[in-house]
Design a protein around this motif. Structure first.
Motif, PDB file in Angstrom:
ATOM      1  N   ALA A 280       6.296 -12.006  21.846  1.00  0.00           N
ATOM      2  CA  ALA A 280       7.481 -11.238  21.461  1.00  0.00           C
ATOM      3  C   ALA A 280       8.538 -12.131  20.827  1.00  0.00           C
ATOM      4  O   ALA A 280       9.213 -11.732  19.863  1.00  0.00           O
ATOM      5  CB  ALA A 280       8.063 -10.526  22.680  1.00  0.00           C
ATOM      6  N   GLU A 281       8.677 -13.358  21.336  1.00  0.00           N
ATOM      7  CA  GLU A 281       9.682 -14.270  20.780  1.00  0.00           C
ATOM      8  C   GLU A 281       9.283 -14.740  19.383  1.00  0.00           C
ATOM      9  O   GLU A 281      10.127 -14.839  18.486  1.00  0.00           O
ATOM     10  CB  GLU A 281       9.848 -15.473  21.712  1.00  0.00           C
ATOM     11  CG  GLU A 281      10.971 -16.421  21.285  1.00  0.00           C
ATOM     12  CD  GLU A 281      11.200 -17.544  22.287  1.00  0.00           C
ATOM     13  OE1 GLU A 281      11.846 -18.542  21.907  1.00  0.00           O
ATOM     14  OE2 GLU A 281      10.722 -17.422  23.441  1.00  0.00           O
ATOM     15  N   VAL A 282       7.997 -15.019  19.188  1.00  0.00           N
ATOM     16  CA  VAL A 282       7.538 -15.438  17.861  1.00  0.00           C
ATOM     17  C   VAL A 282       7.698 -14.288  16.864  1.00  0.00           C
ATOM     18  O   VAL A 282       8.101 -14.498  15.718  1.00  0.00           O
ATOM     19  CB  VAL A 282       6.070 -15.901  17.912  1.00  0.00           C
ATOM     20  CG1 VAL A 282       5.620 -16.389  16.536  1.00  0.00           C
ATOM     21  CG2 VAL A 282       5.884 -17.006  18.947  1.00  0.00           C
ATOM     22  N   LEU A 283       7.422 -13.077  17.298  1.00  0.00           N
ATOM     23  CA  LEU A 283       7.595 -11.915  16.426  1.00  0.00           C
ATOM     24  C   LEU A 283       9.060 -11.718  16.051  1.00  0.00           C
ATOM     25  O   LEU A 283       9.367 -11.347  14.906  1.00  0.00           O
ATOM     26  CB  LEU A 283       7.048 -10.659  17.094  1.00  0.00           C
ATOM     27  CG  LEU A 283       5.529 -10.451  17.017  1.00  0.00           C
ATOM     28  CD1 LEU A 283       5.121  -9.258  17.860  1.00  0.00           C
ATOM     29  CD2 LEU A 283       5.077 -10.272  15.569  1.00  0.00           C
ATOM     30  N   ARG A 284       9.971 -11.960  16.999  1.00  0.00           N
ATOM     31  CA  ARG A 284      11.395 -11.837  16.676  1.00  0.00           C
ATOM     32  C   ARG A 284      11.778 -12.807  15.569  1.00  0.00           C
ATOM     33  O   ARG A 284      12.558 -12.469  14.672  1.00  0.00           O
ATOM     34  CB  ARG A 284      12.245 -12.067  17.928  1.00  0.00           C
ATOM     35  CG  ARG A 284      12.302 -10.879  18.861  1.00  0.00           C
ATOM     36  CD  ARG A 284      13.422 -11.007  19.880  1.00  0.00           C
ATOM     37  NE  ARG A 284      13.171 -12.105  20.819  1.00  0.00           N
ATOM     38  CZ  ARG A 284      12.494 -11.959  21.955  1.00  0.00           C
ATOM     39  NH1 ARG A 284      12.001 -10.769  22.278  1.00  0.00           N
ATOM     40  NH2 ARG A 284      12.318 -12.977  22.762  1.00  0.00           N
ATOM     41  N   TRP A 285      11.230 -14.017  15.635  1.00  0.00           N
ATOM     42  CA  TRP A 285      11.474 -14.985  14.554  1.00  0.00           C
ATOM     43  C   TRP A 285      10.907 -14.442  13.240  1.00  0.00           C
ATOM     44  O   TRP A 285      11.552 -14.515  12.192  1.00  0.00           O
ATOM     45  CB  TRP A 285      10.836 -16.337  14.883  1.00  0.00           C
ATOM     46  CG  TRP A 285      11.110 -17.373  13.833  1.00  0.00           C
ATOM     47  CD1 TRP A 285      12.124 -18.280  13.805  1.00  0.00           C
ATOM     48  CD2 TRP A 285      10.367 -17.574  12.617  1.00  0.00           C
ATOM     49  NE1 TRP A 285      12.074 -19.040  12.663  1.00  0.00           N
ATOM     50  CE2 TRP A 285      11.002 -18.635  11.909  1.00  0.00           C
ATOM     51  CE3 TRP A 285       9.238 -16.979  12.065  1.00  0.00           C
ATOM     52  CZ2 TRP A 285      10.528 -19.095  10.675  1.00  0.00           C
ATOM     53  CZ3 TRP A 285       8.781 -17.436  10.828  1.00  0.00           C
ATOM     54  CH2 TRP A 285       9.420 -18.485  10.149  1.00  0.00           C
ATOM     55  N   GLY A 286       9.687 -13.888  13.305  1.00  0.00           N
ATOM     56  CA  GLY A 286       9.062 -13.366  12.097  1.00  0.00           C
ATOM     57  C   GLY A 286       9.867 -12.249  11.465  1.00  0.00           C
ATOM     58  O   GLY A 286      10.026 -12.191  10.241  1.00  0.00           O
ATOM     59  N   VAL A 287      10.385 -11.352  12.284  1.00  0.00           N
ATOM     60  CA  VAL A 287      11.195 -10.249  11.766  1.00  0.00           C
ATOM     61  C   VAL A 287      12.462 -10.789  11.102  1.00  0.00           C
ATOM     62  O   VAL A 287      12.888 -10.307  10.046  1.00  0.00           O
ATOM     63  CB  VAL A 287      11.556  -9.263  12.897  1.00  0.00           C
ATOM     64  CG1 VAL A 287      12.589  -8.246  12.427  1.00  0.00           C
ATOM     65  CG2 VAL A 287      10.305  -8.555  13.403  1.00  0.00           C
ATOM     66  N   ALA A 288      13.065 -11.800  11.701  1.00  0.00           N
ATOM     67  CA  ALA A 288      14.321 -12.338  11.177  1.00  0.00           C
ATOM     68  C   ALA A 288      14.130 -13.152   9.902  1.00  0.00           C
ATOM     69  O   ALA A 288      14.980 -13.107   8.993  1.00  0.00           O
ATOM     70  CB  ALA A 288      14.998 -13.199  12.244  1.00  0.00           C
ATOM     71  N   TYR A 289      13.001 -13.862   9.787  1.00  0.00           N
ATOM     72  CA  TYR A 289      12.882 -14.847   8.709  1.00  0.00           C
ATOM     73  C   TYR A 289      11.718 -14.623   7.745  1.00  0.00           C
ATOM     74  O   TYR A 289      11.552 -15.412   6.807  1.00  0.00           O
ATOM     75  CB  TYR A 289      12.758 -16.254   9.310  1.00  0.00           C
ATOM     76  CG  TYR A 289      13.983 -16.676  10.084  1.00  0.00           C
ATOM     77  CD1 TYR A 289      15.154 -17.043   9.430  1.00  0.00           C
ATOM     78  CD2 TYR A 289      13.964 -16.685  11.482  1.00  0.00           C
ATOM     79  CE1 TYR A 289      16.283 -17.435  10.139  1.00  0.00           C
ATOM     80  CE2 TYR A 289      15.090 -17.052  12.210  1.00  0.00           C
ATOM     81  CZ  TYR A 289      16.248 -17.433  11.522  1.00  0.00           C
ATOM     82  OH  TYR A 289      17.365 -17.799  12.228  1.00  0.00           O
ATOM     83  N   PHE A 290      10.926 -13.591   7.946  1.00  0.00           N
ATOM     84  CA  PHE A 290       9.771 -13.391   7.049  1.00  0.00           C
ATOM     85  C   PHE A 290      10.250 -13.310   5.594  1.00  0.00           C
ATOM     86  O   PHE A 290      11.131 -12.530   5.252  1.00  0.00           O
ATOM     87  CB  PHE A 290       9.017 -12.113   7.406  1.00  0.00           C
ATOM     88  CG  PHE A 290       7.630 -12.051   6.823  1.00  0.00           C
ATOM     89  CD1 PHE A 290       6.537 -12.393   7.591  1.00  0.00           C
ATOM     90  CD2 PHE A 290       7.413 -11.664   5.505  1.00  0.00           C
ATOM     91  CE1 PHE A 290       5.242 -12.348   7.060  1.00  0.00           C
ATOM     92  CE2 PHE A 290       6.138 -11.617   4.969  1.00  0.00           C
ATOM     93  CZ  PHE A 290       5.043 -11.962   5.752  1.00  0.00           C
TER      94      PHE A 290
END
Length: 311
Positions: A280-290
């Motif tokens: 979930a934490e890695v996905l939050r990064w992905g959503v913010a910076y993709f």
């Protein structure tokens, strides 16, 4: 009646086929479509493409759902199952028939192969043997859509402008198969329109199908979504990763590294400190910076370092 599309301005989707457990190639599409949908503040829908009943593996859909949940890839709303939508596809087919856009075809694959002028990327180009009517004494096996003698152009979010001359590169294509099942091209167009999908993120192997779907959208009066075709993960044999190459391990403690590997394959610079973080934490990064500009244009082999297969 079709379902009412969501009112949100941005709707993405993930549409796996339950022919086996989720594999890394499909995970790339799931992660990419999830991050881009959430980044736009939109919904992320889930569709199970179980239309091709002979290829469906019992229990595979539930396994895929469990995998997505374990990796914190949580979808919005109810799951759409294609196997339950035959009546809706029949409505769309009837509309095409009423417009005079489809016709019955009696040709077998052997007859098409014998008459096709030259092969296309996905098989023989249909030579129009039944376009003017069925031969005497023959009954229709499938139904085909008449295509125009012009190019269909789209702008893909990764590969830019793409164009395909339908008549020369595909020919009239099947919308209902000889076995009675509705064709993928028709079903996916109807499903996306009914669900209000505005952003289609999928693998590059489906890029050549997109012009056909755009033309079908025109015929049915549907809007055109945005298209983004992601690079494929290739196996050692040079072919795209598929279920015969192995399945994603459903182990929550490995979820973060797996999501990070998918993002990195898609060109995203995931910080090293997130390597062992929860999914979930890695996905939050992905959503913010993709960043779509960083996604490679070409497919490439999968690194041995990707923690994909069970030990």
């Amino acid at each position: 009646m079709p379902p009412t599309p969501p009112s949100t301005t941005s709707v993405g989707r993930f549409a796996p086929s339950p022919t086996g457990p989720l594999h890394f190639g499909s995970l790339l599409t799931a992660v990419g479509s999830y991050c881009l949908a959430r980044q736009a503040g939109g919904l992320w829908l889930l569709r199970i493409e179980d239309l091709d009943i002979p290829r469906v593996v019992p229990g595979a859909a539930d396994t895929i759902l469990h995998t997505l949940d374990a990796l914190a890839l949580h979808w919005d709303g109810e799951i759409l199952y294609q196997s339950r939508r035959s009546a809706r596809y029949a409505e769309a087919l009837a509309l095409l028939e009423n417009k005079g856009l489809i016709y019955g075809c009696a040709c077998s694959r052997k007859e098409i192969l014998a008459s096709a002028p030259h092969p296309g990327e996905e098989g023989p180009i249909y030579p129009g043997l039944c376009r003017a009517g069925l031969p005497p004494g023959r009954r229709p096996r499938a139904w085909r859509l008449r295509v125009p003698a012009r190019s269909v152009t789209l702008f893909d979010g990764v590969r830019g402008r793409q164009s395909q001359h339908l008549a020369e590169e595909v020919g009239d294509f099947v919308v209902r198969r000889a076995d009675g099942l509705f064709a993928y091209q028709l079903a996916v167009v109807v499903d996306d329109a009914d669900s209000g999908v505005t952003q289609v993120v999928r693998g590059q192997d489906l890029l050549t199908s997109t012009p056909r779907q755009i033309y079908l959208q025109e015929c049915l009066g549907f809007p055109h979504p945005e298209y983004i075709h992601l690079p494929l993960a290739l196996a050692t044999d040079g072919k795209k990763i598929c279920k015969r190459h192995g399945a994603v391990a459903v182990q929550p403690e490995r979820g973060g590294p797996l999501i990070a590997s998918a993002l990195r394959f898609l060109g995203q610079p995931v910080p090293a400190e997130l390597e062992q973080a929860p999914a979930a934490e890695v996905l939050r990064w992905g959503v913010a910076y993709f960043d779509l500009r960083l996604v490679p244009k070409e497919s490439r082999p999968l690194s041995d370092k990707v923690p994909t297969w069970p030990s």
